[in-house]
Design a protein around this motif. Structure first.
Motif, short mmCIF file in Angstrom:
data_model
loop_
_atom_site.label_atom_id
_atom_site.label_comp_id
_atom_site.label_asym_id
_atom_site.label_seq_id
_atom_site.Cartn_x
_atom_site.Cartn_y
_atom_site.Cartn_z
N VAL A 154 0.80 -1.18 -0.28
CA VAL A 154 0.01 -0.04 0.07
C VAL A 154 0.88 1.33 -0.01
O VAL A 154 2.28 1.14 -0.01
CB VAL A 154 -0.74 0.02 1.20
N SER A 155 0.30 2.49 -0.17
CA SER A 155 1.03 3.57 -0.37
C SER A 155 2.04 3.99 0.87
O SER A 155 2.99 4.51 0.64
CB SER A 155 0.06 4.92 -0.65
N ASP A 156 1.33 3.94 2.14
CA ASP A 156 2.02 4.33 3.13
C ASP A 156 1.39 3.61 4.49
O ASP A 156 0.47 2.83 4.31
CB ASP A 156 2.09 5.82 3.53
N THR A 158 -0.17 4.87 6.96
CA THR A 158 -1.74 5.23 7.35
C THR A 158 -2.54 4.15 6.54
O THR A 158 -3.41 3.72 6.88
CB THR A 158 -2.03 6.41 6.93
N ALA A 159 -2.28 4.06 5.01
CA ALA A 159 -3.16 3.01 4.39
C ALA A 159 -3.24 1.69 4.82
O ALA A 159 -4.31 1.04 4.79
CB ALA A 159 -2.56 3.41 3.11
N GLN A 162 -5.49 1.74 7.75
CA GLN A 162 -6.81 1.87 7.47
C GLN A 162 -7.58 0.50 7.02
O GLN A 162 -8.59 0.07 7.04
CB GLN A 162 -7.03 3.02 6.19
N MET A 163 -6.71 -0.28 6.04
CA MET A 163 -6.91 -1.42 5.40
C MET A 163 -7.31 -2.50 6.52
O MET A 163 -8.32 -3.24 6.53
CB MET A 163 -5.93 -1.88 4.17
#
Length: 260
Positions: A154-156, A158-159, A162-163
């Motif tokens: 994932v991008s970072d 935080t992402a 969240q997932m």
């Protein structure tokens, strides 16, 4: 004994005393890894930024920070020192060229975090783990072939979290202090915990240099002389060790063979 202590003190003063206009250039990762550091914008913030400021205040040695992408930190003639670094990262690549390291400034907890209440889930029950782009989860790659989980890039960080909260993955590979900070920003401070039966890495963050071992010795003596102030900085940013968190590093066992 008094004479010995005085000799040690004289050595500290000689190496750590203010050095006028002396300047040290430190190349740092240009990413947000708060609370450990955030050098995405200068002058930076977090524990490492404050530690470098403390070093300057106590020694008089000025520090110039040069934020760079991770891949440009090593073998860069612009870099006198590099932060963060660790001997294990180089030995894993089979590098032969000698490299000097300071004492560890602090340690990270490369945790596999899960949703609250799932802290004792076993690796055999994990199907997908979110991994921030740019980070190599060696502690997960080392056991992946023996299990059926997938790494979802994932991008970072935080992402990744969240997932996990949305139950799109079973776990996320995010350093524990970073995860705590980000989950507070998301307004769910109690939503996660460390998977205590899942792969975990405890790694020290050091300064390194190809050619400036004397500068690293100066930092080592600074850490020794001002260990109380350094401890206060760690407490301010709530940086803890696996021992303080009472976490055991568990080596995942290979799953039992199926009868089928």
């Amino acid at each position: 004994m008094a004479i010995f202590r005085r000799l040690i003190w004289c050595l500290l003063v000689a190496v750590v005393a203010p050095a006028g206009a002396a300047t040290v250039r430190i190349c740092v990762q240009n990413i947000d890894y708060y609370p450990h550091y955030d050098f995405s914008k200068l002058p930076g913030r977090g524990y490492a930024a404050d530690l470098f400021a403390l070093f300057t205040a106590k020694t008089g040695v000025k520090i110039t920070l040069l934020p760079l992408p991770v891949k440009r930190l090593q073998d860069n003639p612009e870099c006198q020192l590099v932060y963060p670094d660790n001997p294990q990262w180089h030995s894993a690549k089979g590098e032969q060229q000698p490299l000097y390291f300071s004492q560890s400034f602090t340690g990270i907890i490369g945790s596999t975090v899960v949703r609250r209440g799932e802290g004792h889930i076993e690796l055999s029950a994990i199907r997908a783990i979110a991994v921030p782009r740019g980070f190599t989860p060696d502690h997960l790659l080392a056991v992946q072939q023996n299990y059926s989980f997938n790494l979802v890039e994932v991008s970072d960080a935080t992402a990744a979290l969240q997932m996990l909260l949305k139950k799109r993955v079973d776990a996320a590979d995010v350093e524990w202090h970073v995860a705590k900070y980000l989950i507070n920003k998301l307004g769910q401070p109690d939503a996660l915990e460390i998977g205590r039966l899942l792969p975990l890495a405890s790694v020290g963050f050091h300064l390194s240099s190809r050619d400036h071992g004397e500068l690293l010795r100066r930092f080592d003596l600074f850490l020794l002389q001002y260990q109380s102030e350094v401890a206060q900085l760690k407490a301010r940013y709530q940086l803890q060790t696996v021992e303080q968190l009472k976490i055991n590093i568990v080596e995942p066992q290979s799953p039992a063979p199926s009868d089928q």
